[in-house]
Design a protein around this motif. Structure first.
Motif, PDB file in Angstrom:
ATOM      1  N   SER A  52      -1.526   8.891   1.883  1.00 31.25           N
ATOM      2  CA  SER A  52      -2.032   7.409   1.874  1.00 31.25           C
ATOM      3  C   SER A  52      -3.265   7.473   0.945  1.00 31.25           C
ATOM      4  O   SER A  52      -3.480   8.668   0.155  1.00 31.25           O
ATOM      5  N   THR A  53      -4.030   6.429   0.819  1.00 30.93           N
ATOM      6  CA  THR A  53      -5.039   6.097  -0.376  1.00 30.93           C
ATOM      7  C   THR A  53      -5.991   7.244  -0.075  1.00 30.93           C
ATOM      8  O   THR A  53      -6.445   7.734  -1.043  1.00 30.93           O
ATOM      9  N   GLN A 110       1.743   6.172   0.153  1.00 30.30           N
ATOM     10  CA  GLN A 110       1.213   4.728  -0.255  1.00 30.30           C
ATOM     11  C   GLN A 110       2.301   3.888  -1.188  1.00 30.30           C
ATOM     12  O   GLN A 110       2.786   4.545  -2.055  1.00 30.30           O
ATOM     13  N   GLN A 111       2.390   2.717  -0.965  1.00 27.22           N
ATOM     14  CA  GLN A 111       3.460   2.227  -1.684  1.00 27.22           C
ATOM     15  C   GLN A 111       3.153   1.735  -2.959  1.00 27.22           C
ATOM     16  O   GLN A 111       1.582   1.544  -3.283  1.00 27.22           O
ATOM     17  N   HIS A 112       3.878   1.454  -3.798  1.00 30.50           N
ATOM     18  CA  HIS A 112       3.710   0.486  -5.186  1.00 30.50           C
ATOM     19  C   HIS A 112       3.325   1.292  -6.402  1.00 30.50           C
ATOM     20  O   HIS A 112       3.259   0.744  -7.396  1.00 30.50           O
ATOM     21  N   TRP A 120      -1.604   0.763  -5.769  1.00 32.96           N
ATOM     22  CA  TRP A 120      -1.401  -0.666  -4.843  1.00 32.96           C
ATOM     23  C   TRP A 120      -2.619  -1.355  -4.935  1.00 32.96           C
ATOM     24  O   TRP A 120      -2.709  -2.693  -4.942  1.00 32.96           O
ATOM     25  N   ASP A 175       4.435   4.189   3.106  1.00 26.38           N
ATOM     26  CA  ASP A 175       3.811   4.560   4.611  1.00 26.38           C
ATOM     27  C   ASP A 175       3.946   3.423   5.393  1.00 26.38           C
ATOM     28  O   ASP A 175       4.026   3.837   6.590  1.00 26.38           O
ATOM     29  N   ASN A 176       4.234   2.182   5.038  1.00 25.75           N
ATOM     30  CA  ASN A 176       4.103   1.311   6.292  1.00 25.75           C
ATOM     31  C   ASN A 176       5.486   1.567   6.897  1.00 25.75           C
ATOM     32  O   ASN A 176       5.605   1.379   8.140  1.00 25.75           O
ATOM     33  N   THR A 222      -6.834   1.881   4.773  1.00 27.41           N
ATOM     34  CA  THR A 222      -7.480   1.419   3.417  1.00 27.41           C
ATOM     35  C   THR A 222      -7.203  -0.042   3.301  1.00 27.41           C
ATOM     36  O   THR A 222      -7.824  -0.965   3.233  1.00 27.41           O
ATOM     37  N   SER A 223      -5.893  -0.278   3.444  1.00 30.37           N
ATOM     38  CA  SER A 223      -5.209  -1.516   3.431  1.00 30.37           C
ATOM     39  C   SER A 223      -5.388  -2.182   4.705  1.00 30.37           C
ATOM     40  O   SER A 223      -5.084  -1.224   5.757  1.00 30.37           O
ATOM     41  N   THR A 236      -2.483  -4.083   7.183  1.00 28.57           N
ATOM     42  CA  THR A 236      -1.035  -4.660   7.002  1.00 28.57           C
ATOM     43  C   THR A 236      -0.865  -5.345   8.448  1.00 28.57           C
ATOM     44  O   THR A 236      -1.003  -4.593   9.471  1.00 28.57           O
ATOM     45  N   PHE A 279       9.847  -6.573   2.488  1.00 30.12           N
ATOM     46  CA  PHE A 279      10.476  -5.396   2.266  1.00 30.12           C
ATOM     47  C   PHE A 279      11.465  -4.990   3.192  1.00 30.12           C
ATOM     48  O   PHE A 279      12.112  -5.510   4.168  1.00 30.12           O
ATOM     49  N   LEU A 293       6.197  -8.147   5.619  1.00 32.04           N
ATOM     50  CA  LEU A 293       4.639  -7.294   5.814  1.00 32.04           C
ATOM     51  C   LEU A 293       3.699  -8.266   4.981  1.00 32.04           C
ATOM     52  O   LEU A 293       4.111  -8.870   4.068  1.00 32.04           O
ATOM     53  N   CYS A 338      -0.187  -7.770   3.399  1.00 37.94           N
ATOM     54  CA  CYS A 338      -1.201  -6.824   3.413  1.00 37.94           C
ATOM     55  C   CYS A 338      -2.248  -7.393   2.757  1.00 37.94           C
ATOM     56  O   CYS A 338      -2.382  -8.215   1.841  1.00 37.94           O
ATOM     57  N   ARG A 358      -5.599  -9.382  -1.839  1.00 33.61           N
ATOM     58  CA  ARG A 358      -4.332  -9.587  -2.288  1.00 33.61           C
ATOM     59  C   ARG A 358      -3.726 -10.822  -1.399  1.00 33.61           C
ATOM     60  O   ARG A 358      -2.973 -11.513  -1.769  1.00 33.61           O
TER      61      ARG A 358
HETATM   62  O1  LIG Z   1       0.183  -2.006  -0.518  1.00 34.27           O
HETATM   63  C1  LIG Z   1       0.410  -1.559   0.800  1.00 34.27           C
HETATM   64  C2  LIG Z   1       1.634  -2.438   1.308  1.00 34.27           C
HETATM   65  O2  LIG Z   1       2.369  -3.379   0.529  1.00 34.27           O
HETATM   66  C3  LIG Z   1      -0.554  -0.551   1.140  1.00 34.27           C
HETATM   67  O3  LIG Z   1      -0.240  -0.853   2.824  1.00 34.27           O
HETATM   68  C4  LIG Z   1      -0.347   0.665   0.669  1.00 34.27           C
HETATM   69  O4  LIG Z   1       1.077   1.181   1.317  1.00 34.27           O
HETATM   70  C5  LIG Z   1      -1.302   1.491   0.987  1.00 34.27           C
HETATM   71  O5  LIG Z   1      -1.464   1.976   2.502  1.00 34.27           O
HETATM   72  P1  LIG Z   1      -2.898   2.751   3.172  1.00 34.27           P
HETATM   73  O6  LIG Z   1      -3.293   3.758   2.276  1.00 34.27           O
HETATM   74  O7  LIG Z   1      -3.951   1.504   3.674  1.00 34.27           O
HETATM   75  O8  LIG Z   1      -2.147   2.996   4.360  1.00 34.27           O
END
Ligand SMILES: O=C(CO)[C@@H](O)[C@H](O)COP(=O)(O)O
Ligand SMILES: Nc1ncnc2c1ncn2[C@@H]1O[C@H](COP(=O)(O)OP(=O)(O)O)[C@@H](O)[C@H]1O
Length: 486
Positions: free
Chosen positions: A10-11, A69-71, A89, A227-228, A248-249, A251, A270, A280, A282, A328
């Motif tokens: 993750s982040t 981490q997505q995106h 992301w 990750d989500n 960090t995010s 959600t 998603f 979702l 975020c 966001r």
């Molecule tokens: O952009 C999104 C969901 O669309 C974030 O939830 C990332 O996937 C990063 O996640 P974390 O590092 O906060 O777990």
């Protein structure tokens, strides 16, 4: 007993859990930190994975999966070398590209109908446009694009053909969760030409062994996911469960049987990691709102929580809109935080701490309302992520959400989901294994305190423009809605 491992890249860090494949009992775990920043050399993720996996953590493991981490845009040249650091992301430089792409396809509804999601700077498709426009020399060298979990999975297997899953692919902006197919036309719209993308494997596919040098001989790598999606699988979330994650995010998400397409852009439609869907919401500002507040007040975590808990609901009229890293949802990439309602009486450390906790939670409560407006049933709220460890967050959350909040036992649910996917690939069963070795969540109850969301909504509505396209599936657009005060 067969062992499986799950990786959460993750982040802020890489976490690995090792679990019994049959019962799900945790055997061991480890973590390694990532550096700060919104762009990063993917090699840093690999080194963090290797550090966390050091000291024999993966000895005896038969299958492994990666959720990440997505995106993030991992753009690679012909020989598979990144042409630049991955854009993450939470990097907002492609906000203008998102606006352009929305206009070029004919508006937000066209995107929601095409891929379930209206692009914002987080989505990979906008990062590709930014790259094409701002770094033409790098763009000219790109041959393929993939996501963080795709890249790490390919490093593990050494496979020539990269693989992804529909959960993570659904966050690119060029894959339709409803049809399960890429939209190469949208990738071309963004980048100006075709790029190779990973093959989308089925949720329980087994990809082959780990071949990476220095790693133990693990027999099976699963397809991995975002990750989500990993957290939903790790929690075994069912319809009616809304997961609120404060990492960090921030959600708020739920497993759904049908795809969503919210033209207001608040809910991203998603896919999940089991063949279902994962609507979702975020936010960019979550656990780090708490650490920023504590640092500003010169308090440690426990002192910050105690100070917040000693202040009254509503913090005596003080309200924080916590857009510290831009935002966001609502879509305000260039926003900064706003502190309103200051008086001589409420400018006290405890009231300020309380305003930080309430502001963070109100943004997520708006997210839960936006899910409900898309027809997502909200029967239980499950609170996870690093920020859910805060005593103040646990106590204030039921006041803000207007209902009890369940906090699962302290754990790494993203990594657990990746481990459960690995166990699924190993078992080759139609559904993921039922894991029995999970502790019951703790329930946090409190009387609803409507004043908190009323104050927040009043402050928010002074700076958030009304949505150009209202949400359509439910009753009320959430950015201007305080229905969470149930
Ligand atoms: O952009 C999104 C969901 O669309 C974030 O939830 C990332 O996937 C990063 O996640 P974390 O590092 O906060 O777990
Ligand atoms: N007890 C706590 N109180 C408040 N915040 C915490 C606590 N423990 C961890 N955090 C915060 O949680 C965040 C990490 O959460 P995590 O869910 O692991 O994030 P990510 O998955 O995005 O890397 C960090 O910002 C950290 O400061």
């Amino acid at each position: 007993m067969p062992l499986v491992a799950g990786v959460d890249s993750s982040t802020q860090g890489t976490k690995i859990v090792v679990r019994d494949a049959v019962t799900g009992a945790q055997v061991r775990s480890a973590r390694a930190e990532h550096p700060e920043g919104t762009e990063i050399d993917p090699g840093v993720w690999w080194e963090a994975l290797r550090r966390a996996a050091g000291d024999g953590l993966l000895d005896g493991v038969t299958a492994i999966g990666v959720a990440a981490q997505q995106h993030g845009m991992v753009a690679l040249d012909e020989s598979g070398v990144p042409v630049r650091p991955a854009l993450l992301w939470n990097d907002t430089r492609s906000a203008g590209a998102a606006r352009d792409l929305i206009a070029e396809l004919g508006g937000p509804r066209a995107w929601a109908d095409a891929v379930g999601t209206v692009p914002v700077a987080s989505l990979t498709v906008t990062k590709l446009r930014w790259l094409a426009e701002h770094e033409p020399a790098n763009a000219a060298r790109v041959a393929q694009v993939m996501l963080p979990h795709d890249w790490l999975t390919a490093r593990l297997t050494g496979a020539a053909e990269p693989v992804t899953d529909r959960g993570d692919a659904s966050g690119t902006g060029y894959f339709s969760p409803a049809t399960g197919a890429y939209r190469p036309d949208l990738l071309r719209l963004a980048f100006g030409r075709d790029l190779a993308v990973p093959r989308v494997a089925a949720p329980a596919d087994a990809l082959g062994p780990v071949t990476a040098e220095g790693m133990p001989p693990i027999e099976v790598v699963s397809v991995g996911t975002g990750d989500n999606m990993g957290a939903a699988l790790g929690l075994d979330a069912r319809p009616g469960d809304v997961v609120v994650s404060i990492g960090t995010s921030g959600t708020a998400f739920a497993v759904a049987e049908r795809p969503t397409a919210d033209p207001s852009g608040q809910v991203t439609g998603f896919a999940d990691a089991t063949g279902r869907f994962l609507p979702l919401v975020c936010t960019l500002n979550a656990a780090r709102v708490l650490s920023a507040g504590a640092a500003a007040l010169g308090l440690d975590r426990d002192e910050f929580d105690a100070a917040a808990l000693a202040a009254p609901p509503g913090a005596g009229g003080l309200t924080l809109l916590p857009y510290l890293d831009g935002e966001r949802t609502p879509d305000l990439p260039d926003a900064t935080g706003h502190l309103t309602g200051m008086t001589r009486a409420n400018l006290r450390p405890g009231h300020l701490a309380r305003a930080f906790v309430e502001g963070l939670l109100c943004g997520l409560a708006d997210g839960v309302d936006a899910l409900a407006a898309q027809g997502v049933p909200v029967r239980r709220i499950l609170l996870i992520g690093g920020g859910a460890r805060s005593a103040a967050v646990r106590a204030v959350a039921p006041q803000v959400f207007g209902r009890p909040v369940l906090v699962p036992s302290d754990g790494e649910y993203v990594a657990d989901g990746a481990a459960r996917q690995a166990a699924w690939a190993l078992a080759a069963t139609p559904e993921p294994p039922e894991w029995t070795a999970t502790a019951a969540p703790s329930t946090y109850e409190a009387d609803p305190e409507p004043v908190i969301r009323e104050q927040y909504a009043a402050a928010r509505d002074t700076i958030v423009p009304p949505p150009t396209e209202p949400a359509t599936s439910g009753a009320t657009p959430s950015a201007h809605d305080t229905r969470g005060q149930r």
